[in-house]
Design an enzyme around this catalytic site. Structure first.
Site, PDB file in Angstrom:
ATOM      1  N   GLY A  11      99.919  35.172 -35.183  1.00 40.42           N
ATOM      2  CA  GLY A  11      98.967  36.452 -34.765  1.00 40.42           C
ATOM      3  C   GLY A  11      98.092  36.528 -33.782  1.00 40.42           C
ATOM      4  CG  ASN A  13     100.075  39.857 -28.918  1.00 35.35           C
ATOM      5  OD1 ASN A  13      99.522  40.414 -27.797  1.00 35.35           O
ATOM      6  ND2 ASN A  13     100.742  38.821 -29.024  1.00 35.35           N
ATOM      7  NE  ARG A  64     117.868  44.179 -41.807  1.00 35.18           N
ATOM      8  CZ  ARG A  64     117.034  43.381 -41.294  1.00 35.18           C
ATOM      9  NH1 ARG A  64     115.764  43.625 -40.874  1.00 35.18           N
ATOM     10  NH2 ARG A  64     117.879  42.316 -40.674  1.00 35.18           N
ATOM     11  CG  MET A  89     109.196  37.004 -35.986  1.00 34.57           C
ATOM     12  SD  MET A  89     109.116  37.543 -34.164  1.00 34.57           S
ATOM     13  CE  MET A  89     110.633  36.673 -33.534  1.00 34.57           C
ATOM     14  CG  HIS A 108     109.979  42.723 -26.131  1.00 36.40           C
ATOM     15  ND1 HIS A 108     110.486  42.013 -27.137  1.00 36.40           N
ATOM     16  CD2 HIS A 108     110.645  42.340 -24.915  1.00 36.40           C
ATOM     17  CE1 HIS A 108     111.694  41.233 -26.556  1.00 36.40           C
ATOM     18  NE2 HIS A 108     111.731  41.660 -25.326  1.00 36.40           N
ATOM     19  CB  ALA A 172      99.934  39.952 -19.404  1.00 36.60           C
ATOM     20  CD  GLU A 173     102.924  38.986 -25.443  1.00 34.36           C
ATOM     21  OE1 GLU A 173     102.910  39.171 -26.739  1.00 34.36           O
ATOM     22  OE2 GLU A 173     103.607  37.786 -25.049  1.00 34.36           O
TER      23      GLU A 173
HETATM   24  C1  GRF Z   1     104.329  37.154 -28.609  1.00 30.62           C
HETATM   25  O1  GRF Z   1     104.665  36.962 -27.536  1.00 30.62           O
HETATM   26  C2  GRF Z   1     105.046  38.752 -28.800  1.00 30.62           C
HETATM   27  O2  GRF Z   1     105.091  39.646 -27.586  1.00 30.62           O
HETATM   28  C3  GRF Z   1     106.233  38.429 -29.327  1.00 30.62           C
HETATM   29  O3  GRF Z   1     105.969  37.287 -30.316  1.00 30.62           O
HETATM   30  C4  GRF Z   1     104.837  36.500 -29.740  1.00 30.62           C
HETATM   31  C5  GRF Z   1     104.039  36.569 -30.994  1.00 30.62           C
HETATM   32  O4  GRF Z   1     102.548  36.059 -30.797  1.00 30.62           O
HETATM   33  N1  GRF Z   1     106.920  39.382 -29.982  1.00 30.62           N
HETATM   34  P1  GRF Z   1     101.750  36.169 -31.708  1.00 30.62           P
HETATM   35  O5  GRF Z   1     102.087  36.077 -32.991  1.00 30.62           O
HETATM   36  O6  GRF Z   1     101.055  37.271 -31.403  1.00 30.62           O
HETATM   37  O7  GRF Z   1     100.715  35.019 -31.431  1.00 30.62           O
END
Ligand code: GRF
Length: 216
Positions: A11, A13, A64, A89, A108, A172-173
């Protein structure tokens, strides 16, 4: 705007979003962090930040849609208005996406629509492309698709391994996701013909070239 972040792992991000939301004037408030994985380490960070956490373990559902129903109930109970997927995921089906239409964002680690799916950095290196990057987009039922809010280009360097490249893209994210969320939460985005228009953005900013001694 009351926002939930859905995670499956560390986590990072989500942490970037939480930190941004704690700055003055930020237009989104992270009210919930939900994981489908009970052991996701990101849950600890959220709890320490005094954000309500929830686990909805997908393995406890045989369909689901049943998993998504519980997710939906938890979001509604927390009065959530916007959902950010951050390393979440599980694919979300039409069943869930239609209920939260234009209210789910995803990040992404590629310049979509290139390199959808997993193992993006490995495939980028294998193909020898000069740039990759990250994309924040509104979610549609098809995997890694939907109107694009923000992208950052990240150069691929000669000796990159997938791990080294992933680290560069992740930086960058962490800059882009809080920015994209602020645009959406402050009402600056609108979707026209499945493309995102952003109020007040008319200037051409940085343009990157790689190799770096190429034409400006
Ligand atoms: C990130 O690279 C995101 O773009 C991808 O999975 C990774 C997750 O990283 N979908 P985090 O859990 O946010 O550290």
């Amino acid at each position: 705007m009351k926002t939930a972040v859905l995670i499956s792992g560390r986590g990072s991000n989500m942490q970037a979003l939480v930190k941004a939301s704690q700055t003055d004037g930020y237009p989104a408030d992270i009210v919930r962090v939900i994981s489908n994985e009970p052991t996701a380490s990101g849950l600890d960070f959220a709890a320490r930040a005094r954000i309500g956490t929830d686990v909805v373990n997908h393995r406890e559902f045989d369909r689901r849609e049943s998993f998504e129903d519980v997710l939906h109930e938890r979001l509604v109970a927390a009065e959530v208005e916007l959902v950010c997927l951050a390393g979440f995921m599980r694919l979300l089906t039409e069943h869930f996406v239609s209920r939260w239409f234009d209210r789910i964002l995803n990040i992404h680690p590629s310049l979509l629509p290139a390199y959808k799916g997993l193992q993006t950095h490995e495939r980028v290196i294998e193909d020898g492309v000069r740039f990759t990057g990250c994309t924040i987009h509104f979610v549609r039922p098809a995997m890694d698709s939907g109107p694009i809010i923000c992208q950052a280009a990240v150069p691929v360097l000669q000796d990159d391994t997938a791990d080294v490249l992933a680290t560069r893209v992740l930086e960058a994210e962490h800059r882009c996701y809080p920015y994209a969320l602020s645009l959406v939460a402050s009402g600056k985005t609108s979707i026209v013909d499945e493309k995102v228009a952003i109020d007040g953005v008319t200037e051409l900013g940085n343009v990157l070239v790689n190799p770096p001694d190429g034409p400006a």
